[in-house]
Design a protein around this motif. Sequence first.
Motif, mmCIF file in Angstrom:
data_model
loop_
_atom_site.group_PDB
_atom_site.id
_atom_site.type_symbol
_atom_site.label_atom_id
_atom_site.label_comp_id
_atom_site.label_asym_id
_atom_site.label_seq_id
_atom_site.Cartn_x
_atom_site.Cartn_y
_atom_site.Cartn_z
ATOM 1 N N LEU A 47 -65.720 -19.753 2.651
ATOM 2 C CA LEU A 47 -65.533 -21.222 3.031
ATOM 3 C C LEU A 47 -66.702 -21.498 4.293
ATOM 4 O O LEU A 47 -67.418 -22.279 3.956
ATOM 5 C CB LEU A 47 -64.548 -21.420 3.489
ATOM 6 C CG LEU A 47 -63.392 -21.498 2.663
ATOM 7 C CD1 LEU A 47 -61.992 -21.847 3.506
ATOM 8 C CD2 LEU A 47 -63.537 -22.939 2.003
ATOM 9 N N GLY A 48 -66.898 -20.397 5.064
ATOM 10 C CA GLY A 48 -68.086 -20.453 6.238
ATOM 11 C C GLY A 48 -69.649 -20.585 5.519
ATOM 12 O O GLY A 48 -70.471 -21.452 5.931
ATOM 13 N N LEU A 49 -69.424 -19.719 4.524
ATOM 14 C CA LEU A 49 -70.862 -19.805 3.917
ATOM 15 C C LEU A 49 -71.210 -21.272 3.195
ATOM 16 O O LEU A 49 -72.381 -21.627 3.201
ATOM 17 C CB LEU A 49 -71.088 -18.625 2.954
ATOM 18 C CG LEU A 49 -72.438 -18.238 2.379
ATOM 19 C CD1 LEU A 49 -73.524 -17.767 3.602
ATOM 20 C CD2 LEU A 49 -72.494 -17.134 1.442
ATOM 21 N N LEU B 241 -75.688 -21.557 14.368
ATOM 22 C CA LEU B 241 -74.418 -20.849 14.767
ATOM 23 C C LEU B 241 -73.390 -20.650 13.576
ATOM 24 O O LEU B 241 -72.803 -19.636 13.148
ATOM 25 C CB LEU B 241 -73.650 -21.502 15.850
ATOM 26 C CG LEU B 241 -74.118 -21.484 17.299
ATOM 27 C CD1 LEU B 241 -73.637 -22.509 18.276
ATOM 28 C CD2 LEU B 241 -73.911 -20.139 17.706
ATOM 29 N N SER B 242 -73.376 -21.813 12.682
ATOM 30 C CA SER B 242 -72.540 -21.638 11.352
ATOM 31 C C SER B 242 -73.041 -20.500 10.450
ATOM 32 O O SER B 242 -72.378 -19.851 10.100
ATOM 33 C CB SER B 242 -72.777 -23.175 10.876
ATOM 34 O OG SER B 242 -71.983 -23.044 9.550
ATOM 35 N N ALA B 243 -74.411 -20.493 10.294
ATOM 36 C CA ALA B 243 -75.095 -19.612 9.467
ATOM 37 C C ALA B 243 -74.735 -18.062 9.827
ATOM 38 O O ALA B 243 -74.675 -17.306 9.100
ATOM 39 C CB ALA B 243 -76.522 -20.005 9.249
ATOM 40 N N LEU C 263 -72.249 -13.152 9.122
ATOM 41 C CA LEU C 263 -71.490 -11.904 9.549
ATOM 42 C C LEU C 263 -70.220 -11.686 9.084
ATOM 43 O O LEU C 263 -69.656 -10.445 8.750
ATOM 44 C CB LEU C 263 -71.301 -12.275 11.072
ATOM 45 C CG LEU C 263 -71.020 -10.925 12.073
ATOM 46 C CD1 LEU C 263 -71.843 -9.805 11.746
ATOM 47 C CD2 LEU C 263 -70.859 -11.237 13.443
ATOM 48 N N LEU C 264 -69.411 -12.815 9.078
ATOM 49 C CA LEU C 264 -67.955 -12.844 8.245
ATOM 50 C C LEU C 264 -68.260 -12.292 6.735
ATOM 51 O O LEU C 264 -67.302 -11.459 6.270
ATOM 52 C CB LEU C 264 -67.262 -13.994 8.198
ATOM 53 C CG LEU C 264 -66.759 -14.432 9.611
ATOM 54 C CD1 LEU C 264 -66.372 -15.999 9.634
ATOM 55 C CD2 LEU C 264 -65.592 -13.576 9.963
ATOM 56 N N SER D 209 -61.620 -10.952 13.099
ATOM 57 C CA SER D 209 -62.549 -12.053 13.133
ATOM 58 C C SER D 209 -63.205 -12.023 14.563
ATOM 59 O O SER D 209 -64.184 -12.718 14.672
ATOM 60 C CB SER D 209 -61.567 -13.251 13.209
ATOM 61 O OG SER D 209 -60.552 -13.381 14.132
ATOM 62 N N GLY D 210 -62.797 -11.226 15.661
ATOM 63 C CA GLY D 210 -63.342 -11.292 16.863
ATOM 64 C C GLY D 210 -63.729 -12.669 17.169
ATOM 65 O O GLY D 210 -62.788 -13.584 17.571
#
Length: 200
Positions: free
Chosen positions: A9-11, A79-81, A86-87, A103-104
């Motif tokens: 979802l983040g990607l 920041l989003s990328a 990383l996730l 998730s840190g």
Amino acid sequence: MAGSVWASLGLSLACISALSLCSPVWFQTPTFSFGVLTYCSWPQGNGWNQSCGTFRSLDDIPDFAWKVSAAVLLGGWLLSAFSAVLLLSWALAPKGLCLRRGSGPMPGVQAAAATATIVDLMVFPISLDSPLAKEACGTSSVYCSGQCLLGWGYVTAIFSAVLASFLPMIGWPRMTQVQGRTILFSSDTEKSILIPEMNK
């Protein structure tokens, strides 16, 4: 599994944000459209014959609010990328390879990216008072687009900001009370940690 879904979802949201960042259609008229970083023009009735340009630096951008908007949106996208990559690397790495798969700080980074996009969506319409926007949109002013219509790029950025603001909530650990003990659930580690209740 949940970590992989969160990373995917983040990607996806980082890609949608990049699409809106590069879009020349935040505001448009029948012969001209512009976005945060790009603009296009074409002859009346011939939309296929477009000539487009890009603001290559902040000095090329015609208004201070526009410059702030471009810098904030680009920072939010970075920041989003970063958090998405990383996730995704955590989700795809073998379990024994990464000692700490939680998730840190990622929910905080994703919240900052969503906040940057929302700030950008509020700042960019101030630039409708710029000379370029007035030339394209006629009687435009701050938060008034004049003869320009809202384009798909701005709508995509709104959609991305709304979804990105929900994404950090998926990554926060959830807590519940069971028979005098606090149980911390983390979707990324798929483990539950028992913490004894302290007597007061």
